[in-house]
Design a protein around this motif. Structure first.
Motif, mmCIF file in Angstrom:
data_model
loop_
_atom_site.group_PDB
_atom_site.id
_atom_site.type_symbol
_atom_site.label_atom_id
_atom_site.label_comp_id
_atom_site.label_asym_id
_atom_site.label_seq_id
_atom_site.Cartn_x
_atom_site.Cartn_y
_atom_site.Cartn_z
ATOM 1 N N ASP A 132 42.989 -124.710 -114.338
ATOM 2 C CA ASP A 132 42.997 -123.357 -113.769
ATOM 3 C C ASP A 132 42.949 -122.297 -114.873
ATOM 4 O O ASP A 132 42.211 -121.306 -114.788
ATOM 5 N N VAL A 133 43.758 -122.518 -115.918
ATOM 6 C CA VAL A 133 43.776 -121.563 -117.030
ATOM 7 C C VAL A 133 42.418 -121.536 -117.729
ATOM 8 O O VAL A 133 41.918 -120.473 -118.121
ATOM 9 N N SER A 134 41.778 -122.701 -117.867
ATOM 10 C CA SER A 134 40.452 -122.752 -118.494
ATOM 11 C C SER A 134 39.434 -121.956 -117.684
ATOM 12 O O SER A 134 38.608 -121.228 -118.248
ATOM 13 N N ALA A 135 39.507 -122.094 -116.352
ATOM 14 C CA ALA A 135 38.599 -121.328 -115.495
ATOM 15 C C ALA A 135 38.872 -119.831 -115.624
ATOM 16 O O ALA A 135 37.937 -119.008 -115.673
ATOM 17 N N GLN A 136 40.160 -119.462 -115.686
ATOM 18 C CA GLN A 136 40.505 -118.050 -115.852
ATOM 19 C C GLN A 136 40.007 -117.512 -117.192
ATOM 20 O O GLN A 136 39.608 -116.351 -117.292
ATOM 21 N N ILE A 137 40.037 -118.369 -118.217
ATOM 22 C CA ILE A 137 39.532 -117.952 -119.526
ATOM 23 C C ILE A 137 38.040 -117.664 -119.453
ATOM 24 O O ILE A 137 37.547 -116.674 -120.019
ATOM 25 N N GLU A 138 37.295 -118.521 -118.754
ATOM 26 C CA GLU A 138 35.854 -118.275 -118.609
ATOM 27 C C GLU A 138 35.597 -116.965 -117.871
ATOM 28 O O GLU A 138 34.694 -116.201 -118.231
ATOM 29 N N VAL A 139 36.395 -116.701 -116.833
ATOM 30 C CA VAL A 139 36.266 -115.424 -116.108
ATOM 31 C C VAL A 139 36.585 -114.254 -117.028
ATOM 32 O O VAL A 139 35.894 -113.224 -117.028
ATOM 33 N N ALA A 140 37.633 -114.415 -117.845
ATOM 34 C CA ALA A 140 38.021 -113.344 -118.775
ATOM 35 C C ALA A 140 36.916 -113.093 -119.804
ATOM 36 O O ALA A 140 36.630 -111.934 -120.159
ATOM 37 N N LYS A 141 36.289 -114.169 -120.291
ATOM 38 C CA LYS A 141 35.201 -113.998 -121.253
ATOM 39 C C LYS A 141 34.016 -113.268 -120.603
ATOM 40 O O LYS A 141 33.397 -112.393 -121.237
ATOM 41 N N ALA A 142 33.697 -113.636 -119.366
ATOM 42 C CA ALA A 142 32.606 -112.943 -118.667
ATOM 43 C C ALA A 142 32.952 -111.470 -118.455
ATOM 44 O O ALA A 142 32.087 -110.587 -118.561
ATOM 45 N N THR A 143 34.237 -111.196 -118.153
ATOM 46 C CA THR A 143 34.661 -109.802 -117.970
ATOM 47 C C THR A 143 34.506 -109.014 -119.267
ATOM 48 O O THR A 143 34.069 -107.851 -119.255
ATOM 49 N N ILE A 144 34.845 -109.658 -120.394
ATOM 50 C CA ILE A 144 34.685 -108.984 -121.687
ATOM 51 C C ILE A 144 33.223 -108.659 -121.942
ATOM 52 O O ILE A 144 32.882 -107.546 -122.387
ATOM 53 N N GLU A 145 32.333 -109.626 -121.658
ATOM 54 C CA GLU A 145 30.903 -109.368 -121.847
ATOM 55 C C GLU A 145 30.428 -108.227 -120.959
ATOM 56 O O GLU A 145 29.616 -107.396 -121.377
ATOM 57 N N GLU A 146 30.951 -108.189 -119.739
ATOM 58 C CA GLU A 146 30.584 -107.099 -118.822
ATOM 59 C C GLU A 146 31.052 -105.750 -119.354
ATOM 60 O O GLU A 146 30.305 -104.764 -119.332
ATOM 61 N N LYS A 147 32.298 -105.716 -119.849
ATOM 62 C CA LYS A 147 32.833 -104.457 -120.395
ATOM 63 C C LYS A 147 32.057 -104.033 -121.644
ATOM 64 O O LYS A 147 31.793 -102.837 -121.844
ATOM 65 N N LYS A 148 31.679 -105.019 -122.482
ATOM 66 C CA LYS A 148 30.904 -104.692 -123.676
ATOM 67 C C LYS A 148 29.519 -104.173 -123.309
ATOM 68 O O LYS A 148 28.996 -103.261 -123.970
ATOM 69 N N ALA A 149 28.924 -104.759 -122.264
ATOM 70 C CA ALA A 149 27.611 -104.274 -121.819
ATOM 71 C C ALA A 149 27.707 -102.829 -121.334
ATOM 72 O O ALA A 149 26.825 -101.999 -121.620
ATOM 73 N N ALA A 150 28.789 -102.527 -120.597
ATOM 74 C CA ALA A 150 28.990 -101.145 -120.148
ATOM 75 C C ALA A 150 29.182 -100.211 -121.339
ATOM 76 O O ALA A 150 28.666 -99.076 -121.351
ATOM 77 N N LEU A 151 29.907 -100.695 -122.364
ATOM 78 C CA LEU A 151 30.105 -99.879 -123.566
ATOM 79 C C LEU A 151 28.778 -99.661 -124.291
ATOM 80 O O LEU A 151 28.484 -98.544 -124.753
ATOM 81 N N ASN A 152 27.949 -100.711 -124.386
ATOM 82 C CA ASN A 152 26.642 -100.571 -125.030
ATOM 83 C C ASN A 152 25.751 -99.595 -124.261
ATOM 84 O O ASN A 152 24.956 -98.873 -124.858
ATOM 85 N N ARG A 153 25.881 -99.607 -122.932
ATOM 86 C CA ARG A 153 25.119 -98.657 -122.119
ATOM 87 C C ARG A 153 25.503 -97.218 -122.468
ATOM 88 O O ARG A 153 24.639 -96.329 -122.565
ATOM 89 N N ILE A 154 26.795 -97.000 -122.694
ATOM 90 C CA ILE A 154 27.254 -95.659 -123.060
ATOM 91 C C ILE A 154 26.768 -95.295 -124.458
ATOM 92 O O ILE A 154 26.391 -94.148 -124.727
ATOM 93 N N TYR A 155 26.768 -96.281 -125.380
ATOM 94 C CA TYR A 155 26.234 -96.021 -126.715
ATOM 95 C C TYR A 155 24.753 -95.607 -126.630
ATOM 96 O O TYR A 155 24.296 -94.723 -127.371
ATOM 97 N N LEU A 156 24.012 -96.267 -125.728
ATOM 98 C CA LEU A 156 22.607 -95.895 -125.541
ATOM 99 C C LEU A 156 22.496 -94.466 -125.012
ATOM 100 O O LEU A 156 21.627 -93.698 -125.452
#
Length: 353
Positions: free
Chosen positions: A192-216
């Motif tokens: 369960d924790v491993s699955a949550q980690i994968e979700v957390a990593k995807a969330t980080i990528e999503e947040k970084k993509a939103a940040l890159n959009r703002i940089y653009l």
């Protein structure tokens, strides 16, 4: 009286002679002009329906915002990368801070989950060790049970003592089963924790993509010249709202050169071909003759590219000589080319082959 008449007659004769001479000069000039025109008509295919062309590129905004600065003027020469317009970036800067905070929060959550995973893995290892201990204890109790069973059959031990050993065996079996279930539960928790980690990593990528959009958006808020050239008329004012995709101005591209588009009549292009030389005279510089060569012919008449092309199948038909745009590239590197501007009228002569 006779002297006056003689004087007038002499004057009239002079006027007549001058008139004859002027008429003769005019006649000779007309003959020369006519002969020259006939020679030119015989040697060249000619049109005065021609213009200098350059690429005029629109400059588009890639972000929404209010104009904060306009750093160019009408007809200003600019270099590629020069800043032309700056949009208000205050809102985007606030959004950037929020996005950075969201990325930091998501990364912290990932670290918590990774710590939980480490704890779960340790718990699984401990439970595995407990299973090994329970199995050893069960093995010992099973041996003890087997010995006492033999003793009971030989009446060497009391029934109560045998029942105590049997009870200990059942307790050891139950303990082993409990340890296995606990171990399975810990494995499920680890998964369960491993699955949550994968979700957390995807969330980080999503947040970084939103940040890159703002940089653009911050990058696009600074509108720069896409190429070397001359700006057209300035239409923007400070405080004006600009929408994404809106044209904020035009730039005459200097990197792709100049050429001539000559519109020849359809009856003139039969013997013309690509690569053929041409002589070009610009109305603005009549004393200079440029040279060029035919680069390409339009695949259709100019009228076919109009907003409303003609349809000869309707109404009364009147035959009109059509014109074909012919692209002529300058073949000489001349300083005078720098002075040419898009839209200047020209006259083109192409030698008849």
């Amino acid at each position: 009286m006779s002297e006056v008449l003689k004087k007038h007659e002499k004057t009239d004769r002079v006027v007549v002679r001058i008139t004859y001479l002027v008429a003769l000069f005019i006649l000779i000039a007309l003959i020369i002009w006519g002969v020259a025109s006939m020679i030119n008509h015989w040697r060249y295919t000619y049109t005065n329906d021609a213009q200098v062309q350059e690429y005029i590129n629109p400059i588009l905004s890639r972000a929404n915002g209010y104009v904060q600065e306009v750093r160019y003027t009408d007809h200003q020469k600019v270099q590629k990368g020069d800043t032309l317009v700056i949009l208000d970036r205050d809102e985007a800067l606030v959004q950037k801070e929020l996005a950075q905070a969201a990325v930091t929060s998501a990364e912290a959550q990932l670290r918590v989950l990774e710590s939980n995973q480490t704890t779960a893995n340790s718990s699984s290892s401990i439970n595995q060790a407990k299973i090994d201990a329970a199995q050893a204890q069960l093995w010992q109790q099973q041996k003890e049970y087997n010995r006492y069973k033999i003793l009971l059959e030989n009446n060497a031990v009391t029934q109560q003592r045998f029942e105590d050993i049997e009870t200990k065996l059942k307790v050891a079996e139950a303990n082993l089963e409990s340890m296995k279930r606990t171990y399975k539960t810990s494995l499920n928790r680890t998964n369960d924790v491993s699955a949550q980690i994968e979700v957390a990593k995807a969330t980080i990528e999503e947040k970084k993509a939103a940040l890159n959009r703002i940089y653009l958006d911050l990058k696009y808020a600074v509108i720069t010249a896409p190429t070397d050239g001359y700006m057209g008329k300035k239409n923007l004012q400070i405080g004006q709202l600009v929408q994404k995709g809106q044209t904020i101005g035009f730039i005459v591209d200097q990197n792709q050169g100049k050429w001539i588009v000559a519109n020849f009549e359809e009856t003139q292009i039969a013997n013309m071909h690509e690569g053929q030389e041409a002589k070009i005279n610009i109305d603005a510089y009549p004393d200079k003759t440029f040279t060029g060569k035919i680069e390409s012919f339009s695949p259709a008449t100019g009228s076919q590219f109009s907003l409303l092309p003609p349809d000869n199948a309707t109404g009364n038909f009147v035959k009109i000589t059509q014109r074909f745009p012919v692209r002529i590239q300058f073949t000489e590197e001349d300083q005078a080319l720098v002075k040419l501007r898009a839209g200047m009228n020209a006259e083109v002569k192409v030698p008849k082959s």
